[in-house]
Scaffold this active site. Structure first.
Site, mmCIF file in Angstrom:
data_model
loop_
_atom_site.group_PDB
_atom_site.id
_atom_site.type_symbol
_atom_site.label_atom_id
_atom_site.label_comp_id
_atom_site.label_asym_id
_atom_site.label_seq_id
_atom_site.Cartn_x
_atom_site.Cartn_y
_atom_site.Cartn_z
ATOM 1 N N ASP A 99 -20.816 54.761 64.113
ATOM 2 C CA ASP A 99 -19.477 54.202 63.959
ATOM 3 C C ASP A 99 -18.596 54.890 65.000
ATOM 4 O OD1 ASP A 99 -17.280 52.876 62.613
ATOM 5 O OD2 ASP A 99 -18.510 52.974 60.797
ATOM 6 N N ASP A 201 -14.618 50.739 65.255
ATOM 7 C CA ASP A 201 -13.631 50.688 64.180
ATOM 8 C C ASP A 201 -12.226 50.330 64.684
ATOM 9 O OD1 ASP A 201 -13.098 51.645 61.282
ATOM 10 O OD2 ASP A 201 -11.560 52.701 62.432
ATOM 11 N N GLU A 258 -15.128 45.729 65.021
ATOM 12 C CA GLU A 258 -14.356 45.306 63.860
ATOM 13 C C GLU A 258 -13.084 44.674 64.412
ATOM 14 O OE1 GLU A 258 -12.518 47.168 59.770
ATOM 15 O OE2 GLU A 258 -12.175 48.169 61.660
ATOM 16 N N HIS A 330 -18.693 48.762 53.447
ATOM 17 C CA HIS A 330 -18.078 49.860 52.683
ATOM 18 C C HIS A 330 -16.601 49.619 52.396
ATOM 19 C CE1 HIS A 330 -17.076 50.322 56.818
ATOM 20 N NE2 HIS A 330 -16.126 51.173 56.484
ATOM 21 N N ASP A 331 -16.006 48.556 52.956
ATOM 22 C CA ASP A 331 -14.598 48.244 52.675
ATOM 23 C C ASP A 331 -14.460 47.107 51.665
ATOM 24 O OD1 ASP A 331 -13.643 50.111 54.472
ATOM 25 O OD2 ASP A 331 -13.594 48.690 56.133
#
Ligand code: NOJ
Length: 561
Positions: A99, A201, A258, A330-331
Site C-alpha cells: 500500500d 492510497d 484508489e 478494509h474500508d
C-alpha cells in the site's frame, strides 16, 4: 486486440495484516503469519497479495498514518520478515503488492517532527502550515473524519497545519520538489526490494486548491466538505504524470489507484499511457452511502441501480483501459450484509455464491478481501466503545450531533463500520478461530465455529469451493482468454433484478447470469443453451419449455455450443 499483461491475468488477495494470522501469540496478525498462509492463498487461485500498510505507524488510522516509509512496524515483524515473505511468495508464483500512502504521513514522521521543532526548517514546506485569522483556522474545511481540517500547531500562536484525515495525518505538499523526490526514491527502493506493485492510497487528494478564508458552510458545524477543494483538482494530472515518469514507468510493476475518476477522464488515468494500470471504481461499493458520505443516513438503493453501477463501470473502463474489480476491502462492511441489509433472512450460501459469481466474471483484475471467499459476515458489537476504527467513532459522533436518536445512529454506523471487515480471519473452530493463541486485538466474529476456512475447505459444496472453481475457470484452460481479455456485454438489462452479462472474445462467449431476487423468473431456454460451468443450485430447472431461474440463482454458461 487486447495487449497481454501479467497484471491483467493476476488475481489479488487483499490482506489486512493485523487481522490475517498471528504467528507470535500477541493477538495481532503479522508478516510471518502471512508467510505461513501462502499455500492457502495459492490454493484458492490467487497469484498476488496486496498487503495493507505494514509500515511503522502510531495507528491513528491503523497504519494509513506512516511514521517511517522504510521500516516494517514492530507489531508486524521486521524488514527481514517482509523480504522472506516476498521470496517465499515468489517461489510459489505469488507477487507482493504494498500500500502506497503518499497523500499524508503520520505527525510522528521525522519530517513533520522536524517541521514542528523548527519553523525555519525546510520540512515546513513539506506540509501545509498556514496562519489563521484571530485564532481561527485559515478556512472552514471539514476533514473527512469530521471536525476542522486544520489543527493548531502546539506552542505557535495563530498557526495551523492541514490534515484531510485524522489530526495525526498531516497532508504532504506536492508542490515541494524535494519532498516529491524523497517519495520517488522511497517507491523505487521498495521495487528494488522485490515488491511487484502498489495499491495507491487517496491519490486523488494530492493537489489542493487552497482557500483563503471561509466558503459557504454545508453543515450545522459551520464547515464545508473538503473534497471539492482537494479531489481531482486542476493541475493534478501534471503531478501524476511526474510521479509515474519517475517511478512506476521505470519498472514492470502493477499499480492500482484508489481513485474515483470521472468517465471522461479515464483515458488519461488508465489508457495505454495512463498514470496507473487500473483504478478502483466506487459506484457499487458505496451504493449504500449517501453522497454526503454520512453512514448514519439510510439510502434506498435498488438492485437495478446496483446492476447499472457495476455494468456501467465495466463498459466505461473497457473503452480504453483496465479496472480492478471488488466487492469488499478494509474500508467496507461485508458485501453479503451490505447487499442484503434489507432482507437479512436471505443471507445464505446461495446468496453468497451469487455475489461471487457476479464478481468473478467481470473484466478486470479481481481483488478478494480476506475472508470474503469463506463468506465472512459483519460483526455485531454491543456498544460504540467496542469499535476501534476512527471513522466509526467520527460517524457516530456526527450522527448524534445531527440530533438523530442514539439507536438509529448506532445501528447504521455499526452496520457500516470498517471494523466489520477487519475482524480476525476465521481459520478454524478452535479458540480465537485459529487466528491467534492470545485475545485478538478486535473480537473474532462469534459465528467462527460455523464459518471458517477449515470447514469450508472440507465441504466440497462450500462458498470457498465456488470461489475456487470460478477462479480456476479464469486461471487455466479453455476459457482463460475470453474471461481475461474478452469484452463485457450486458444482457437482459431491461429486466428488473436480473444481473447478467456475457464475456465475449472472437467467437467465444460465456454468460454470467444472476436472478437477484427472492422469486423465480421464467426465461426462454434457448437463451441459456450451452455447457453449464457454474451453478449455485444443484440443477437448472426446465419446466413446460421454460427455464425457471430460482430465487438468487447464479449460473455461468459456455454459450459456444
Ligand atoms: C483510504 C484507505 O483505504 C483508508 O483506510 C484510509 O483511512 C484513508 N485512505 C486514509 O489514508
Amino acid at each position: 486486440m487486447e495487449i497481454k499483461k501479467w497484471w491483467k491475468e493476476a488475481i489479488i488477495y487483499q490482506v489486512y495484516p493485523r487481522s490475517f494470522q498471528d504467528s507470535n501469540g500477541d493477538g495481532t496478525g503479522d508478516l510471518n503469519g502471512i508467510t505461513q498462509r501462502l499455500d492457502y492463498i495459492k490454493d484458492l487461485g490467487a497469484n498476488a497479495i496486496w498487503i495493507c500498510p505494514m509500515y511503522k505507524s502510531p495507528w491513528s488510522d491503523y497504519g494509513y498514518d506512516i511514521s517511517d516509509y522504510y521500516k516494517v512496524s514492530e507489531a508486524f515483524g521486521t524488514n527481514e520478515d517482509l523480504y522472506r515473505l516476498i521470496a517465499k511468495a515468489k517461489e510459489k508464483g505469488i507477487r507482493i503488492l504494498l500500500d502506497l500512502v503518499i497523500n499524508h504521513t503520520s505527525d510522528e514522521h521525522e519530517w513533520f517532527q522536524k517541521a514542528l521543532a523548527n519553523p525555519k526548517s525546510k520540512y515546513r514546506d513539506y506540509y501545509f502550515f498556514k496562519k489563521g485569522a484571530n485564532g481561527k483556522p485559515p478556512n472552514n474545511w471539514r476533514s473527512y473524519f469530521g471536525g476542522s481540517a486544520w489543527e493548531p500547531v502546539p506552542n505557535e500562536k495563530n498557526m495551523f497545519y492541514l490534515h484531510a484525515f485524522t489530526t495525526k495525518m498531516p497532508d504532504l505538499n506536492w508542490e515541494n520538489e524535494e519532498m516529491k523526490q524523497e517519495l520517488y526514491k522511497m517507491i523505487n527502493w521498495w521495487v528494488e526490494k522485490g515488491v511487484s506493485g502498489f495499491r495507491i492510497d487517496a491519490i486523488m487528494n494530492i493537489k489542493k486548491t487552497m482557500l483563503a478564508g471561509d466558503a459557504q458552510k454545508d453543515g450545522s458545524d459551520g464547515l464545508v466538505a473538503i473534497d471539492k477543494y482537494i479531489i481531482n483538482q486542476p493541475g493534478i494530472q501534471d503531478l501524476l504524470f511526474d510521479l509515474k515518469k519517475n517511478t512506476f514507468a521505470k519498472h514492470d510493476i502493477m499499480t492500482v489507484a484508489e481513485a474515483a475518476v470521472p468517465d471522461d477522464e479515464l483515458e488519461n488515468f488508465i489508457g495505454n499511457d495512463g498514470f496507473f494500470n487500473m483504478v478502483f471504481d466506487f459506484r457499487a461499493a458505496d451504493i449504500d452511502v449517501p453522497e454526503t458520505g454520512e453512514w448514519f443516513l439510510p439510502t434506498n438503493w435498488t438492485v437495478n441501480e446496483l446492476r447499472d453501477a457495476l455494468l456501467t463501470a465495466q463498459t466505461s473502463v473497457q473503452k480504453m483501459g483496465w479496472g480492478a474489480t471488488y466487492f469488499e476491502n478494509h474500508d467496507q462492511n461485508r458485501s453479503i450484509n451490505k447487499y442484503f441489509s434489507r432482507n437479512k433472512e436471505d443471507i445464505s450460501e446461495v446468496t453468497k455464491k451469487m455475489l461471487a459469481t457476479i464478481l468473478l466474471g467481470f473484466r478486470g483484475t479481481p481483488v478478494i478481501f480476506e475472508g470474503e471467499e469463506i463468506g465472512m459476515e459483519n460483526i455485531e458489537l454491543a456498544s460504540i466503545d467496542e469499535y476501534e476504527d476512527v471513522a466509526t467513532h467520527n460517524q457516530y459522533n456526527n450522527g448524534l450531533a445531527s440530533k438523530l436518536d442514539e439507536k438509529t445512529v448506532f445501528d447504521l454506523v455499526s452496520y457500516r463500520s470498517r471494523d466489520n471487515s477487519r475482524t480476525p480471519m476465521q481459520w478454524d473452530a478452535s479458540l480465537h478461530a485459529g487466528f491467534s493463541t492470545a485475545t485478538p486485538w478486535l473480537p473474532v466474529n462469534p459465528n467462527y465455529k460455523v464459518i471458517n476456512a477449515e470447514a469450508a475447505i472440507q465441504n466440497k459444496n462450500s462458498i470457498y469451493h465456488h470461489y475456487k472453481n470460478l477462479l480456476s475457470l479464469r486461471n487455466h484452460g479453455t476459457f482463460k482468454n475470453v474471461l481475461i481479455y474478452g469484452k463485457t456485454v450486458p444482457k437482459f438489462a431491461d429486466l428488473d433484478n436480473i444481473m447478467a452479462y456475457e464475456r465475449v472474445l472472437n467467437d467465444q462467449k460465456v454468460l454470467y447470469f444472476a436472478n437477484f431476487q427472492n422469486k423465480t423468473m421464467e426465461f426462454n431456454p434457448s437463451d441459456f443453451t450451452g455447457n453449464l460451468l457454474s451453478n449455485n443450485y444443484d440443477e437448472l430447472l426446465i419446466q413446460d419449455g421454460k427455464f425457471i431461474a430460482q430465487p438468487y440463482q447464479a449460473i455461468v454458461i459456455d454459450r459456444n455450443v
